[in-house]
Every structure is written in C-alpha cells, then in structure tokens.
Design a protein around this motif. Structure first.
Motif, short mmCIF file in Angstrom:
data_model
loop_
_atom_site.label_atom_id
_atom_site.label_comp_id
_atom_site.label_asym_id
_atom_site.label_seq_id
_atom_site.Cartn_x
_atom_site.Cartn_y
_atom_site.Cartn_z
N PRO A 1 -29.90 38.78 -4.58
CA PRO A 1 -30.74 37.68 -4.12
C PRO A 1 -30.87 36.60 -5.18
CG PRO A 1 -32.08 39.55 -4.78
CD PRO A 1 -30.65 39.99 -4.86
N LEU A 2 -30.96 35.37 -4.75
CA LEU A 2 -31.22 34.27 -5.65
C LEU A 2 -32.73 34.21 -5.89
CD1 LEU A 2 -28.98 31.55 -4.01
CD2 LEU A 2 -28.49 32.87 -6.07
N GLU A 3 -33.14 33.95 -7.11
CA GLU A 3 -34.57 33.86 -7.40
C GLU A 3 -35.18 32.76 -6.56
OE1 GLU A 3 -37.74 34.12 -10.87
OE2 GLU A 3 -35.64 34.31 -11.34
N GLY A 4 -36.28 33.08 -5.88
CA GLY A 4 -36.97 32.10 -5.07
C GLY A 4 -36.31 31.84 -3.72
N PHE A 5 -35.26 32.56 -3.40
CA PHE A 5 -34.56 32.34 -2.15
C PHE A 5 -35.40 32.85 -0.99
CE2 PHE A 5 -30.94 31.27 0.26
CZ PHE A 5 -30.81 32.21 1.27
N CYS A 6 -35.42 32.10 0.08
CA CYS A 6 -36.20 32.46 1.26
C CYS A 6 -35.25 32.65 2.43
CB CYS A 6 -37.22 31.37 1.56
SG CYS A 6 -38.17 31.70 3.03
N TYR A 7 -35.25 33.81 3.03
CA TYR A 7 -34.46 34.04 4.22
C TYR A 7 -35.17 33.42 5.41
CZ TYR A 7 -31.54 37.37 1.78
OH TYR A 7 -30.67 37.95 0.91
N ALA A 8 -34.47 32.62 6.17
CA ALA A 8 -35.05 32.03 7.38
C ALA A 8 -34.49 32.78 8.58
CB ALA A 8 -34.71 30.55 7.47
N GLN B 1 -39.46 38.72 -2.65
CA GLN B 1 -38.67 37.93 -1.72
C GLN B 1 -39.59 37.45 -0.58
OE1 GLN B 1 -35.72 40.00 0.64
NE2 GLN B 1 -34.28 38.34 0.27
N SER B 2 -39.25 36.30 -0.02
CA SER B 2 -40.03 35.73 1.08
C SER B 2 -39.17 35.61 2.32
CB SER B 2 -40.53 34.33 0.70
OG SER B 2 -41.36 34.40 -0.43
N ILE B 3 -39.82 35.66 3.48
CA ILE B 3 -39.12 35.41 4.73
C ILE B 3 -39.90 34.38 5.53
CG2 ILE B 3 -38.00 37.67 4.86
CD1 ILE B 3 -40.13 38.45 6.96
N LEU B 4 -39.17 33.63 6.29
CA LEU B 4 -39.72 32.61 7.18
C LEU B 4 -39.26 33.00 8.57
CD1 LEU B 4 -41.22 29.85 6.86
CD2 LEU B 4 -38.96 28.79 6.78
N PHE B 5 -40.19 33.10 9.53
CA PHE B 5 -39.81 33.55 10.86
C PHE B 5 -40.74 32.93 11.90
CE2 PHE B 5 -42.84 36.50 9.11
CZ PHE B 5 -43.70 36.80 10.16
N GLN B 6 -40.29 32.98 13.16
CA GLN B 6 -41.09 32.47 14.27
C GLN B 6 -41.68 33.64 15.04
OE1 GLN B 6 -38.28 30.15 16.44
NE2 GLN B 6 -38.52 28.37 15.14
N ALA B 7 -42.91 33.46 15.52
CA ALA B 7 -43.57 34.51 16.29
C ALA B 7 -44.68 33.91 17.14
CB ALA B 7 -44.16 35.56 15.35
N GLN B 8 -45.18 34.70 18.05
CA GLN B 8 -46.36 34.32 18.80
C GLN B 8 -47.58 34.54 17.91
OE1 GLN B 8 -46.42 33.02 21.85
NE2 GLN B 8 -44.20 33.12 21.98
N PRO B 9 -48.61 33.71 18.00
CA PRO B 9 -49.79 33.87 17.15
C PRO B 9 -50.47 35.23 17.31
CG PRO B 9 -49.87 31.77 18.30
CD PRO B 9 -48.72 32.52 18.86
N ASP B 10 -50.37 35.83 18.49
CA ASP B 10 -51.02 37.12 18.71
C ASP B 10 -50.14 38.32 18.35
OD1 ASP B 10 -49.30 36.65 20.81
OD2 ASP B 10 -50.64 37.45 22.34
N SER B 11 -48.93 38.06 17.84
CA SER B 11 -48.05 39.15 17.39
C SER B 11 -48.57 39.73 16.07
CB SER B 11 -46.62 38.65 17.18
OG SER B 11 -46.05 38.29 18.40
N GLN B 12 -48.12 40.93 15.76
CA GLN B 12 -48.48 41.60 14.52
C GLN B 12 -47.21 41.87 13.72
OE1 GLN B 12 -51.68 42.93 13.54
NE2 GLN B 12 -52.48 41.67 15.18
N LEU B 13 -47.23 41.52 12.44
CA LEU B 13 -46.14 41.87 11.53
C LEU B 13 -46.47 43.23 10.93
CD1 LEU B 13 -43.49 40.85 10.16
CD2 LEU B 13 -44.94 40.22 8.23
#
Length: 105
Positions: free
Chosen positions: A7-14, A58-70
């Motif tokens: 991984p690259l430092e600070g890299f964010c998977y979208a 590491q960070s991730i960026l993702f789309q979801a419904q507001p009422d979903s649970q991660l």
C-alpha cells in the motif's frame, strides 16, 4: 516506488458497494486505526454484498444507504464478533474529501 502489492502511505481505496443509484445514498469514509487487519462489510444491501480487507492505517471510501451498518471483523483467537458502525456516522465531510484531493494531487 513501492512494489505493486504494497500500500502507498495515505492511499485511499475508493469502492462502491451499490451498483445502481439509490435514493439517499451517501459517501462514507472509514479508517482502520488499529495495528491489525480488519475485514469490513455491509450485509444489508439487497442482492449485493460488500466486503473488503482494510490494512492498519488504511482508509476506504464507499457509498451506502444512511441506515446501513458497516460491520468490522477483527481477527481473534475465538470466533469473530463484528462491531457495527452506522453508515450515517461515517458520512464523508467536505473537509475529508478536500484533504483526499490534496493528497492525490
């Protein structure tokens, strides 16, 4: 340059778990602040599954419904019991998105 599998430092998977535009869809941001691998998933999306492994810091960026649970699964000696975070609390702020753009540029 690091090897391709590092991984690259600070890299964010979208990633986007939703294949179709859903009403009320939000952009979420999660960072693994532990020193262990984590598996994150959203299981309450009809006809779709979302699961990713997130490295420490590491960070991730993702789309979801507001009422979903991660759900966050941490490796343990016994069975994994997931922690859950409401996706509504992971909504990516303008500040987070601006910082991501600055890091990429």
């Amino acid at each position: 340059m690091p090897p391709f599998n590092q991984p690259l430092e600070g890299f964010c998977y979208a990633v986007s778990p939703l294949t179709e535009k859903q009403p009320q869809q939000i952009l979420c941001y999660y960072t693994n602040r532990t020193n262990q691998l984590q598996t994150v998933r959203i299981t309450d999306i009809p006809n779709h599954s979302f699961e990713r492994t997130v490295l420490p810091d590491q960070s991730i960026l993702f789309q979801a419904q507001p009422d979903s649970q991660l759900e966050i699964l941490k490796p343990t000696v016994s069975a994994s019991i997931p922690d859950s975070i409401p996706c509504s609390s992971l909504r990516a702020s303008k500040e987070v998105l601006s910082n991501l753009l600055i890091r990429v540029l």
